[in-house]
Design a protein around this motif. Structure first.
Motif, PDB file in Angstrom:
ATOM      1  N   THR A 137       0.816  -1.215   0.000  1.00 32.79           N
ATOM      2  CA  THR A 137       0.000   0.000   0.000  1.00 32.79           C
ATOM      3  C   THR A 137       0.850   1.265   0.000  1.00 32.79           C
ATOM      4  OG1 THR A 137      -0.055  -0.052   2.417  1.00 32.79           O
ATOM      5  CG2 THR A 137      -1.881  -1.117   1.257  1.00 32.79           C
ATOM      6  N   HIS A 138       2.186   1.105   0.152  1.00 32.58           N
ATOM      7  CA  HIS A 138       3.015   2.301   0.326  1.00 32.58           C
ATOM      8  C   HIS A 138       4.465   1.954  -0.005  1.00 32.58           C
ATOM      9  CE1 HIS A 138       3.986   6.006   3.013  1.00 32.58           C
ATOM     10  NE2 HIS A 138       5.119   5.621   2.434  1.00 32.58           N
ATOM     11  N   ILE A 139       4.867   2.284  -1.223  1.00 34.20           N
ATOM     12  CA  ILE A 139       6.256   2.025  -1.621  1.00 34.20           C
ATOM     13  C   ILE A 139       6.710   3.165  -2.540  1.00 34.20           C
ATOM     14  CG2 ILE A 139       5.667   0.595  -3.641  1.00 34.20           C
ATOM     15  CD1 ILE A 139       7.999  -1.283  -2.800  1.00 34.20           C
ATOM     16  N   HIS A 140       8.023   3.395  -2.567  1.00 33.96           N
ATOM     17  CA  HIS A 140       8.582   4.463  -3.420  1.00 33.96           C
ATOM     18  C   HIS A 140       9.479   3.816  -4.470  1.00 33.96           C
ATOM     19  CE1 HIS A 140       7.489   7.849  -0.628  1.00 33.96           C
ATOM     20  NE2 HIS A 140       7.460   6.834   0.222  1.00 33.96           N
ATOM     21  N   LEU A 141       8.885   3.489  -5.621  1.00 33.63           N
ATOM     22  CA  LEU A 141       9.686   2.874  -6.685  1.00 33.63           C
ATOM     23  C   LEU A 141      10.686   3.863  -7.271  1.00 33.63           C
ATOM     24  CD1 LEU A 141       6.950   0.887  -8.704  1.00 33.63           C
ATOM     25  CD2 LEU A 141       8.590  -0.030  -7.043  1.00 33.63           C
TER      26      LEU A 141
ATOM     27  N   PHE B 263      -1.227  10.634   2.930  1.00 32.81           N
ATOM     28  CA  PHE B 263      -0.253  11.530   3.571  1.00 32.81           C
ATOM     29  C   PHE B 263       0.825  10.761   4.318  1.00 32.81           C
ATOM     30  CE2 PHE B 263      -4.098  14.045   3.236  1.00 32.81           C
ATOM     31  CZ  PHE B 263      -3.627  15.282   2.832  1.00 32.81           C
ATOM     32  N   HIS B 264       2.073  11.258   4.220  1.00 31.15           N
ATOM     33  CA  HIS B 264       3.133  10.850   5.128  1.00 31.15           C
ATOM     34  C   HIS B 264       2.968  11.746   6.358  1.00 31.15           C
ATOM     35  CE1 HIS B 264       4.658   8.917   1.600  1.00 31.15           C
ATOM     36  NE2 HIS B 264       5.805   8.584   2.150  1.00 31.15           N
ATOM     37  N   LEU B 265       2.775  11.164   7.519  1.00 26.88           N
ATOM     38  CA  LEU B 265       2.327  11.992   8.641  1.00 26.88           C
ATOM     39  C   LEU B 265       3.064  11.708   9.947  1.00 26.88           C
ATOM     40  CD1 LEU B 265      -0.200  13.973   8.406  1.00 26.88           C
ATOM     41  CD2 LEU B 265      -1.240  12.449  10.095  1.00 26.88           C
TER      42      LEU B 265
ATOM     43  N   GLY C  49       0.541   7.355   6.377  1.00 27.96           N
ATOM     44  CA  GLY C  49       1.652   6.429   6.606  1.00 27.96           C
ATOM     45  C   GLY C  49       2.591   6.947   7.674  1.00 27.96           C
ATOM     46  N   HIS C  50       3.289   6.050   8.322  1.00 29.92           N
ATOM     47  CA  HIS C  50       4.243   6.294   9.415  1.00 29.92           C
ATOM     48  C   HIS C  50       3.505   6.540  10.736  1.00 29.92           C
ATOM     49  CE1 HIS C  50       7.619   6.182   6.719  1.00 29.92           C
ATOM     50  NE2 HIS C  50       7.103   7.126   5.977  1.00 29.92           N
ATOM     51  N   VAL C  51       3.098   7.810  10.997  1.00 29.13           N
ATOM     52  CA  VAL C  51       2.429   8.187  12.260  1.00 29.13           C
ATOM     53  C   VAL C  51       3.181   7.545  13.437  1.00 29.13           C
ATOM     54  CG1 VAL C  51       0.120   8.874  12.977  1.00 29.13           C
ATOM     55  CG2 VAL C  51       0.380   7.537  10.906  1.00 29.13           C
TER      56      VAL C  51
ATOM     57  N   THR D 138       6.339  -1.843   2.525  1.00 29.69           N
ATOM     58  CA  THR D 138       7.803  -1.832   2.425  1.00 29.69           C
ATOM     59  C   THR D 138       8.397  -0.429   2.496  1.00 29.69           C
ATOM     60  OG1 THR D 138       7.821  -3.891   1.159  1.00 29.69           O
ATOM     61  CG2 THR D 138       9.710  -2.432   0.879  1.00 29.69           C
ATOM     62  N   ASN D 139       7.711   0.564   1.921  1.00 31.59           N
ATOM     63  CA  ASN D 139       8.152   1.955   1.850  1.00 31.59           C
ATOM     64  C   ASN D 139       9.379   2.143   0.974  1.00 31.59           C
ATOM     65  OD1 ASN D 139       7.811   4.696   2.405  1.00 31.59           O
ATOM     66  ND2 ASN D 139       9.277   4.657   4.078  1.00 31.59           N
ATOM     67  N   ASN D 140      10.572   1.934   1.512  1.00 28.13           N
ATOM     68  CA  ASN D 140      11.777   2.216   0.739  1.00 28.13           C
ATOM     69  C   ASN D 140      12.699   1.009   0.655  1.00 28.13           C
ATOM     70  OD1 ASN D 140      11.942   5.091  -0.216  1.00 28.13           O
ATOM     71  ND2 ASN D 140      11.331   5.425   1.913  1.00 28.13           N
TER      72      ASN D 140
HETATM   73 ZN   LIG Z   1       6.849   6.706   2.220  1.00 24.98          ZN
END
Ligand SMILES: [Zn+2]
Length: 414
Positions: free
Chosen positions: A56-60, A206-208, A238-240, A305-307
């Motif tokens: 749901t949240h990755i930075h290709l 949002f990255h929050l 994401g994050h929080v 996974t994110n990064n």
């Molecule tokens: Zn991210």
């Protein structure tokens, strides 16, 4: 029975009995044990099958750049600035090449859907967006990619970015994402991202609150904007990480508000563990949002996974099962029923967060099917079970034979 092929002897998540699945015309035609057909058969040997894992949240766009950056402090601020420097030199081919390596690994790890953030700003231009848009089309037969046009480095401090996000949405980005913590005016940042989302009729992400102070939060503003604009079910954060510092009472109140506002929460354990708590030299806080506790109040919660191999997370093999295991480990979750709920965070819950609720593992649904080398979803999380083989829309997309032990024929002496 007229079907294209059958998968025999599989176990569905949350089921103790094995069953069989028949696929016809790219759709699941039947799920029942022992149906008769003369189509080709695949014996799954009693292994777990699911509708595929979902990132749901990755930075290709910024994966695989660790060799171009330096990590000294290991902080979030350093990761943002190092990546910003590297980003100016990205070319479309460079982004495509790095992103395709990550995408292929994710497919081989059993992922069938993925939401990627793509930075669109004066440094990135549209080069990353063009690369990822091409990638999305090129791999559509194996994985469904959703593109979130993303303002990583602020909006009010960099007016050009807002117009560029608008262009990205015009040219097919699926949603828009903001990062209030890098903007000198976080509330205004949030308002502008919602405005863009509303104007184009797309979800916002949002990255929050990427820090550990529970008293400093942009979450009340996100909840208020969601409710005022009737955006329930189309907002994710994401994050929080500051939720890891909240008391049980605060978590309960926030959990109820988030569930009521239909805001989904994603924890990114690899990145959060790597970047948080850098000022501590002992008893280092884990700094990962306790999303399983939010889930207990009805919040849609996911793990991602994110990064991969960049200053935010200088490692990663794009295995969502590893992320589920990592989260279970650091959240001290070990009971099978609880591990099964962690598996849901990379499958069923994640499906609620992305896209338009494409059905999975039901008769009539697209035949997205992945078999894992485990007997249950809890075992799969506990053992980081590898994906063995998978189908997307009924077409086999990968096959990973299990390693074979070659033993000596000689028997040990009694
Ligand atoms: Zn991210």
């Amino acid at each position: 029975m007229a079907i294209d092929f059958a998968i025999r002897n599989v176990r569905l998540p949350h089921s103790l009995q094995s069953t069989d699945i028949g696929v016809e015309g790219g759709l699941i035609a039947v799920i029942e044990p022992g149906f008769v057909c003369d189509a080709p058969e695949h014996d799954a040997g009693g292994k777990l099958v699911c509708g595929g894992l979902i990132e749901t949240h990755i930075h290709l766009d910024k994966a695989g750049i660790i060799g171009r950056c330096s990590i000294c402090a290991g902080t979030l601020a350093e990761a943002v600035s190092e990546t910003a420097k590297a980003k100016s030199a990205f070319t479309e081919e460079d982004v495509y090449e790095r992103a395709s390596l990550v995408l292929e690994k994710s497919i081989l790890n059993g992922t069938t859907r993925l939401r990627t953030f793509v930075e669109v700003d004066p440094r990135a231009g549209y080069r990353s967006l063009d690369a990822i848009t091409r990638l999305k089309a090129d791999y559509a037969d194996a994985i469904e990619v959703e593109i979130c046009a993303f303002a990583q480095e602020g909006l009010t401090n960099e007016p050009a970015t807002e117009a560029m996000l608008e262009t990205a949405l015009h040219s097919g980005a699926d949603l828009v994402g903001g990062c209030p913590y890098t903007d000198p005016q976080p509330v205004e940042h949030i308002r502008r991202i919602f405005d863009l989302g509303e104007r184009f009729g797309v979800p916002v992400d949002f990255h929050l609150d990427f820090h550990l102070d529970p008293r400093s939060s942009d979450l009340p503003e996100i909840i208020a904007q969601t409710m005022t604009r009737r955006y329930e079910g189309r907002v994710s954060i994401g994050h929080v990480t500051n939720l890891s510092a909240a008391t049980s009472e605060e978590l309960e109140a926030l959990g109820k508000s988030l569930a009521n506002a239909g805001i989904a929460v994603t924890a990114l354990p690899a990145t959060d563990l790597f970047l948080m708590g850098r000022k501590f030299d002992r008893l280092i806080p884990r700094g990962v949002a306790p999303i399983h506790r939010l889930a207990a109040y009805g919040v849609v919660t996911t793990l991602s996974t994110n990064n991969v191999l960049n200053p935010f997370t200088p490692f990663g093999d794009v295995s969502l099962m590893r992320m589920a295991n990592l989260y279970a480990n650091i959240a001290q979750i070990g009971a099978p029923a609880e591990l099964a709920r962690i598996f849901d965070m990379i499958t069923l819950m994640a499906a609620k967060l992305v896209g338009k609720g494409r059905k999975s593992l039901k008769v009539g649904a697209p035949a997205d099917l992945v078999i894992f080398d485990a007997c249950s979803s809890a075992d799969a999380v506990a053992e980081i079970a590898p994906a063995v083989t998978g189908w997307k829309d009924g077409r086999q997309t990968f096959h990973r034979p299990l390693p074979q032990l070659l033993r000596s024929a000689r028997q040990p002496k009694a």
